[in-house]
Design an enzyme around this catalytic site. Structure first.
Site, short mmCIF file in Angstrom:
data_model
loop_
_atom_site.label_atom_id
_atom_site.label_comp_id
_atom_site.label_asym_id
_atom_site.label_seq_id
_atom_site.Cartn_x
_atom_site.Cartn_y
_atom_site.Cartn_z
N LYS A 266 -10.24 -0.06 -1.68
CA LYS A 266 -10.24 -0.33 -0.24
C LYS A 266 -11.59 0.08 0.38
O LYS A 266 -12.03 1.22 0.23
CB LYS A 266 -9.11 0.46 0.42
CG LYS A 266 -8.88 0.16 1.89
CD LYS A 266 -7.73 1.03 2.44
CE LYS A 266 -7.30 0.64 3.84
NZ LYS A 266 -6.26 1.56 4.35
N CYS B 29 -4.60 -3.53 3.42
CA CYS B 29 -4.21 -3.07 4.76
C CYS B 29 -5.27 -3.26 5.85
O CYS B 29 -5.49 -4.38 6.30
CB CYS B 29 -3.76 -1.62 4.65
SG CYS B 29 -2.76 -1.05 6.05
N GLU C 12 0.86 -1.19 0.00
CA GLU C 12 0.00 0.00 0.00
C GLU C 12 0.90 1.24 0.00
O GLU C 12 1.94 1.27 0.64
CB GLU C 12 -0.88 0.01 1.26
CG GLU C 12 -1.88 1.17 1.26
CD GLU C 12 -2.72 1.24 2.54
OE1 GLU C 12 -2.22 0.85 3.61
OE2 GLU C 12 -3.87 1.69 2.45
O1 LIG Z 1 0.35 6.04 7.45
C1 LIG Z 1 0.29 6.46 6.32
O2 LIG Z 1 0.67 7.58 5.95
C2 LIG Z 1 -0.25 5.58 5.25
N1 LIG Z 1 -1.17 4.60 5.78
C3 LIG Z 1 -2.24 4.30 5.05
O3 LIG Z 1 -2.38 4.80 3.97
C4 LIG Z 1 -3.30 3.37 5.57
C5 LIG Z 1 -4.53 4.23 5.74
S1 LIG Z 1 -4.24 5.63 6.77
N2 LIG Z 1 -2.94 2.69 6.77
C6 LIG Z 1 -3.64 1.68 7.28
O4 LIG Z 1 -4.66 1.22 6.76
C7 LIG Z 1 -3.06 1.12 8.58
C8 LIG Z 1 -3.84 0.01 9.22
C9 LIG Z 1 -3.23 -0.36 10.52
O5 LIG Z 1 -2.12 0.01 10.84
C10 LIG Z 1 -3.98 -1.22 11.46
O6 LIG Z 1 -5.06 -1.75 11.09
O7 LIG Z 1 -3.52 -1.37 12.59
#
Ligand SMILES: O=C(O)CNC(=O)[C@H](CS)NC(=O)CCC(=O)C(=O)O
Length: 270
Positions: A114, A157, A43
């Site tokens: 997603k 994710c 991702e």
């Molecule tokens: O952090 C960033 O800048 C980029 N991360 C993302 O793009 C995505 C959406 S904010 N991260 C997750 O989905 C983390 C899930 C997760 O960590 C969990 O389910 O515990």
């Protein structure tokens, strides 16, 4: 379906499209040299930065990422899963966090948006509001049937916390499920591997989980440990904490064996 090698790439993406695509190509090259026929990128592989910055550049990121994936698939003669990456939606100031599967001709075979957005205040002090810039996909992932690679399902994710998505893919016949991720370091240390193993065991299928790792920008740190898990829940390879590649054999005989030894999919009541 044949037996083949698959790779889960692990990267430290930053807020710079060009350098991320260069890093991704180097790792695709490594995976293909090791014999991988199916390669997954994590991702945000093409851009990892502030939500606002991502949104401002979304059109370019979306377009360039799709061109890149097709070009890499053709150049290295390999099947690639890339994403999520931002693709503009009909709603102003919102993108879809999209993952795609392309074959070695550069044809897009499958695409998933997603569905579960990460709106979470993590106890380490970081606040995530993915829904401020992302539209949730409303459709369950399709499973793509490849004669060579088996039935392939896509997710992204945070989706990994919602087992109903994977059960749906399982009912569509999925043999191999992808979970490309950018898991936070804080949640990852306790939840990442357990969730992935659970999805593999309960659906008796392979899980391929490309990952982000290290420090990206500001205080954003991800967990790493891109991995490939077999249908019994065994970890076949783990990329650790540095950028690199986890690689393992996807073997239809192993799927059959595990489903014979543990026929839980046939015992579902609900
Ligand atoms: O952090 C960033 O800048 C980029 N991360 C993302 O793009 C995505 C959406 S904010 N991260 C997750 O989905 C983390 C899930 C997760 O960590 C969990 O389910 O515990």
């Amino acid at each position: 379906m044949n037996s083949y090698l698959a790779a889960a790439i692990q990267m430290t993406s930053v807020p710079d499209l060009t350098s991320n695509l260069a890093q991704a190509e180097e790792l695709i090259d490594v995976a293909v040299r090791k014999g991988a026929q199916l390669v997954g990128l994590p991702e945000n592989f093409s851009f990892m930065g502030e939500e606002k910055e991502k949104l401002a550049q979304a059109e370019v990121i979306g377009k360039e990422t799709q061109i890149f994936l097709k070009k890499m698939a053709q150049r290295y003669q390999v099947n690639i899963i890339g994403g999520g990456f931002p693709v503009p939606s009909d709603t102003i100031d919102k993108v879809y966090n999209t993952a795609v599967l392309v074959d070695s001709n550069g044809e897009e075979l499958s695409c998933y948006r997603k569905a579960h957005l990460f709106d979470v205040n993590v106890p380490d002090g970081n606040t995530y509001r993915e829904s401020s810039t992302v539209m949730a996909g409303k459709e369950l992932p399709n499973v793509y049937l490849s004669k060579q690679l088996g039935h392939i399902g896509l997710s992204v994710c945070y989706d990994v916390r919602f087992p109903e998505l994977y059960r749906h893919m399982s009912q569509q016949g999925a043999d191999v499920m992808f979970v490309p991720a950018a898991f936070t370091a804080f949640t990852g240390k306790d939840h990442w591997q357990v969730l992935l193993q659970a999805r593999a065991i309960e659906n008796t299928c392979y899980i391929i989980a490309p990952a982000q790792t290290g420090v990206h920008y500001d205080r954003r740190q991800t967990h790493g440990h891109a991995m490939i898990i077999d249908p019994w829940g065994m970890i076949l390879d783990d990329a650790g904490e540095k950028p690199g590649v986890a690689i393992a054999e996807i073997n239809p005989a192993r799927i059959e064996q595990v489903r014979r030894q543990m026929p839980s999919l046939e015992h579902r009541v609900f």
